[in-house]
Design a protein around this motif. Structure first.
Motif, PDB file in Angstrom:
ATOM      1  N   ALA A 231       0.816   0.177   7.985  1.00 12.77           N
ATOM      2  CA  ALA A 231       0.863   0.511   7.235  1.00 12.77           C
ATOM      3  C   ALA A 231       1.544   1.907   7.018  1.00 12.77           C
ATOM      4  O   ALA A 231       2.303   2.342   5.870  1.00 12.77           O
ATOM      5  CB  ALA A 231      -0.140   0.876   6.308  1.00 12.77           C
TER       6      ALA A 231
ATOM      7  N   ARG B 237       5.980   4.204   3.157  1.00 16.26           N
ATOM      8  CA  ARG B 237       4.541   4.900   2.694  1.00 16.26           C
ATOM      9  C   ARG B 237       3.958   5.939   3.355  1.00 16.26           C
ATOM     10  O   ARG B 237       3.321   6.543   2.600  1.00 16.26           O
ATOM     11  CB  ARG B 237       3.962   3.499   3.337  1.00 16.26           C
ATOM     12  CG  ARG B 237       3.838   1.884   2.769  1.00 16.26           C
ATOM     13  CD  ARG B 237       3.154   0.909   3.752  1.00 16.26           C
ATOM     14  NE  ARG B 237       3.489  -0.342   2.849  1.00 16.26           N
ATOM     15  CZ  ARG B 237       4.241  -1.367   3.915  1.00 16.26           C
ATOM     16  NH1 ARG B 237       3.561  -1.020   4.915  1.00 16.26           N
ATOM     17  NH2 ARG B 237       4.560  -2.249   3.668  1.00 16.26           N
TER      18      ARG B 237
ATOM     19  N   GLU C  95      -5.229  -0.765   1.103  1.00 18.65           N
ATOM     20  CA  GLU C  95      -6.053  -1.686   2.205  1.00 18.65           C
ATOM     21  C   GLU C  95      -6.476  -1.038   3.457  1.00 18.65           C
ATOM     22  O   GLU C  95      -7.101  -1.534   3.566  1.00 18.65           O
ATOM     23  CB  GLU C  95      -5.508  -2.746   2.351  1.00 18.65           C
ATOM     24  CG  GLU C  95      -5.164  -4.261   0.930  1.00 18.65           C
ATOM     25  CD  GLU C  95      -4.096  -4.941   1.051  1.00 18.65           C
ATOM     26  OE1 GLU C  95      -4.160  -5.712  -0.333  1.00 18.65           O
ATOM     27  OE2 GLU C  95      -3.206  -4.524   2.083  1.00 18.65           O
TER      28      GLU C  95
ATOM     29  N   HIS D  94       3.446  -1.599  -4.580  1.00 16.62           N
ATOM     30  CA  HIS D  94       3.142  -2.330  -3.414  1.00 16.62           C
ATOM     31  C   HIS D  94       2.714  -1.477  -2.048  1.00 16.62           C
ATOM     32  O   HIS D  94       1.350  -1.728  -1.446  1.00 16.62           O
ATOM     33  CB  HIS D  94       4.201  -3.251  -2.832  1.00 16.62           C
ATOM     34  CG  HIS D  94       4.591  -4.070  -1.819  1.00 16.62           C
ATOM     35  ND1 HIS D  94       3.088  -5.410  -1.547  1.00 16.62           N
ATOM     36  CD2 HIS D  94       5.018  -3.625  -0.734  1.00 16.62           C
ATOM     37  CE1 HIS D  94       3.913  -5.301  -0.150  1.00 16.62           C
ATOM     38  NE2 HIS D  94       4.056  -4.743   0.672  1.00 16.62           N
ATOM     39  N   HIS D  95       3.254  -0.778  -1.813  1.00 16.06           N
ATOM     40  CA  HIS D  95       3.269   0.360  -0.846  1.00 16.06           C
ATOM     41  C   HIS D  95       1.591   1.098  -1.048  1.00 16.06           C
ATOM     42  O   HIS D  95       0.914   0.847  -0.051  1.00 16.06           O
ATOM     43  CB  HIS D  95       4.306   1.210  -1.138  1.00 16.06           C
ATOM     44  CG  HIS D  95       5.033   1.262  -0.819  1.00 16.06           C
ATOM     45  ND1 HIS D  95       5.967   0.487   0.606  1.00 16.06           N
ATOM     46  CD2 HIS D  95       7.002   0.763  -1.059  1.00 16.06           C
ATOM     47  CE1 HIS D  95       7.175  -0.271   0.979  1.00 16.06           C
ATOM     48  NE2 HIS D  95       7.472  -0.295  -0.101  1.00 16.06           N
TER      49      HIS D  95
ATOM     50  N   LYS E 267      -1.128  -0.164  -2.137  1.00 11.80           N
ATOM     51  CA  LYS E 267      -2.332  -1.633  -1.861  1.00 11.80           C
ATOM     52  C   LYS E 267      -1.962  -1.258  -0.625  1.00 11.80           C
ATOM     53  O   LYS E 267      -3.121  -1.343  -0.317  1.00 11.80           O
ATOM     54  CB  LYS E 267      -1.401  -2.613  -3.202  1.00 11.80           C
ATOM     55  CG  LYS E 267      -2.286  -3.624  -2.474  1.00 11.80           C
ATOM     56  CD  LYS E 267      -1.651  -5.015  -2.421  1.00 11.80           C
ATOM     57  CE  LYS E 267      -2.549  -5.642  -2.967  1.00 11.80           C
ATOM     58  NZ  LYS E 267      -2.487  -7.754  -2.980  1.00 11.80           N
ATOM     59  N   LYS E 268      -0.612  -1.424   0.027  1.00 17.28           N
ATOM     60  CA  LYS E 268      -1.152  -0.725   1.769  1.00 17.28           C
ATOM     61  C   LYS E 268      -1.794   0.042   2.053  1.00 17.28           C
ATOM     62  O   LYS E 268      -2.797  -0.160   2.666  1.00 17.28           O
ATOM     63  CB  LYS E 268       0.273  -1.753   1.682  1.00 17.28           C
ATOM     64  CG  LYS E 268       1.187  -2.851   1.475  1.00 17.28           C
ATOM     65  CD  LYS E 268       0.058  -3.883   2.172  1.00 17.28           C
ATOM     66  CE  LYS E 268       0.829  -4.958   2.088  1.00 17.28           C
ATOM     67  NZ  LYS E 268       0.163  -6.623   2.421  1.00 17.28           N
TER      68      LYS E 268
END
Length: 114
Positions: A34, A40, A80, A73-74, A76-77
């Motif tokens: 990540a 990110r 996570e 999306h980034h 979310k990563k």
């Protein structure tokens, strides 16, 4: 986020003192994966340095030459991987770092003992 003891406990055995177990290594590889993306890494830095300890997603999207869904999306990563957390307030989400997760990574890589 993982439920591995290495990542939940207040202390851990530094990387230089004891080899990681298979599950610990897999979890940490996900964290480093990540962090391996420049967008990110910048997002994490922006969130970590935000005034008041948090940043609205509305303040993040304009800083990049990518679309809003790509930023989502980034984020979310990063979420996570357990590096950030956030909560919705009205139509916006406010993000903050998970200090325990960052401290654990720092401790693990520095070889310091708790």
């Amino acid at each position: 986020m993982s439920n591995l003891p290495l990542l939940e406990s207040g202390c851990c055995t530094p990387l230089v003192r004891e080899p990681l177990g298979e599950a610990q290594a897999a979890d940490l590889a996900g964290v480093f994966k990540a962090l391996g993306d420049p967008v990110r890494l910048r997002l994490l830095s922006m969130i970590a340095s935000g005034s008041g300890g948090e940043v609205c997603v509305c303040d993040l999207t304009g800083a990049f030459d990518v679309t809003g869904p790509t930023i989502s999306h980034h984020l979310k990563k990063l979420r996570e991987a357990g590096l950030i957390d956030g909560d919705r307030r009205g139509t916006w989400v406010y993000y903050r770092v998970v200090p325990e997760r960052l401290a654990l990574l720092s401790q693990l890589l520095s070889g310091a003992t708790a």
